[in-house]
Design a protein around this motif. Sequence first.
Motif, PDB file in Angstrom:
ATOM      1  N   HIS A 123       6.775  -6.973   6.638  1.00 59.93           N
ATOM      2  CA  HIS A 123       6.059  -6.288   7.705  1.00 59.93           C
ATOM      3  C   HIS A 123       6.501  -6.949   9.017  1.00 59.93           C
ATOM      4  N   GLU A 210       2.967  -0.663   7.589  1.00 62.22           N
ATOM      5  CA  GLU A 210       3.090   0.692   7.058  1.00 62.22           C
ATOM      6  C   GLU A 210       1.728   1.219   6.592  1.00 62.22           C
ATOM      7  N   HIS A 212      -1.672   2.177   5.111  1.00 63.47           N
ATOM      8  CA  HIS A 212      -2.594   1.425   4.275  1.00 63.47           C
ATOM      9  C   HIS A 212      -4.031   1.793   4.631  1.00 63.47           C
ATOM     10  N   THR A 213      -4.956   1.347   3.826  1.00 65.44           N
ATOM     11  CA  THR A 213      -6.375   1.360   4.174  1.00 65.44           C
ATOM     12  C   THR A 213      -6.856  -0.087   4.198  1.00 65.44           C
ATOM     13  N   ASP A 214      -7.899  -0.353   4.965  1.00 65.02           N
ATOM     14  CA  ASP A 214      -8.482  -1.692   4.983  1.00 65.02           C
ATOM     15  C   ASP A 214      -9.420  -1.844   3.785  1.00 65.02           C
ATOM     16  N   SER A 215      -9.563  -3.061   3.300  1.00 62.04           N
ATOM     17  CA  SER A 215     -10.461  -3.326   2.178  1.00 62.04           C
ATOM     18  C   SER A 215     -11.888  -3.605   2.642  1.00 62.04           C
ATOM     19  N   LYS A 267      -6.671   6.178   6.357  1.00 58.23           N
ATOM     20  CA  LYS A 267      -5.295   5.695   6.261  1.00 58.23           C
ATOM     21  C   LYS A 267      -4.736   5.533   7.670  1.00 58.23           C
ATOM     22  N   ARG A 269      -1.504   3.233  10.196  1.00 56.48           N
ATOM     23  CA  ARG A 269      -0.261   2.475  10.265  1.00 56.48           C
ATOM     24  C   ARG A 269      -0.050   2.045  11.706  1.00 56.48           C
ATOM     25  N   PHE A 319       2.295  -3.264  -4.442  1.00 58.54           N
ATOM     26  CA  PHE A 319       1.481  -2.554  -3.453  1.00 58.54           C
ATOM     27  C   PHE A 319       0.024  -2.532  -3.910  1.00 58.54           C
ATOM     28  N   LYS A 320      -0.851  -2.223  -2.956  1.00 58.87           N
ATOM     29  CA  LYS A 320      -2.279  -2.136  -3.218  1.00 58.87           C
ATOM     30  C   LYS A 320      -2.632  -0.752  -3.759  1.00 58.87           C
TER      31      LYS A 320
END
Length: 334
Positions: A123, A210, A212-215, A267, A269, A319-320
């Motif tokens: 990243h 790139e 993603h979503t936050d946890s 989602k 980025r 990846f998550k």
Amino acid sequence: MSESKISIDLESYPPIFRQLNIQTQRFNDQPVEESEPIPIIDLHCLNPGELGKACRDWGLFRLVNHGVPSTLLSQLHEHAKRLFSLSFESKQKIFTTPLSYLWGTTAITTSGTALMTGLQNIHWVEGVHFPLNQLSQFQTEDPILASFRLVLEEYGEHLGRLATTLFKAMAVELILDPEESKSHLVESTGFVRVYRYPLRSMANSPWGIEVHTDSSVMSILNQYEVGGLEVLKDNEWLQVKPIPGTLIVNLGDMMQAISNDKYKSVKHRVRLNKHYERISIGYFVFPDEGSVIQSSKYRPFTYSDFRAQVQQDVKTLGFKVGLEKFKHTQASSP
């Protein structure tokens, strides 16, 4: 406030960020919409219905009248710029426990692994992780970091107040059990991540981070002058432009699960800028480690369960996977 160009000191970047000089490279990435009909939530007249609609339709909103002084927001940005302008070697020395210095990754447990995995897997971001509940005990002889710590402590108090206020309104809108929801957002779990993204010409990708979503339950972002955040809405990418004095709130995976999928974990980025470095300051807050999230969409789990699964998936799959791993499986009919 308008953007202003800044000089780039390559020695302040991690070595891997200095290896490319590809200013003539072109990326075949699609432009995003210039307009941004992002919902605006006014904290002074917080309406649970309007808040709920923003959380259901977007999973993101712009927060105004939040009570965080504009002087504090600008101080944070200026302190962050000074910190990141230090040499890479200096930053490695001063960012000691409980702080974590990361580059080429967004996971603090794998900081620096980009040096071993190569340019294709990194990243394009450099960051510092600040656990807010441990800052008061943190001691440093570096005057820049010591000053930044004090500003961050004040900022953390404001952000804890905002997150708690917003979550209580969300709980009302969702008709959550008051006692059960108390452990679904806990201020002591909050931390701040301060990120710096290099110029696009330094990278072999247009993306700092790139898709993603936050946890988290929710994340609160101060992106100041230089934009780059993009969110997915109805299968279209939209820019989230920086507007002075406002904060961006986006929901994470924990809030989606707590709401039984009524709210969405958005989602998003981050696109690198061609002409300017970008500094952003994000606040992330979570449930209590042992708080069990119960819903009809997912099997019961805690945030600790979720975090462990994410770490395992990143290690084995690269990846998550996220909430999909916790969804109820439908038993086949006899």
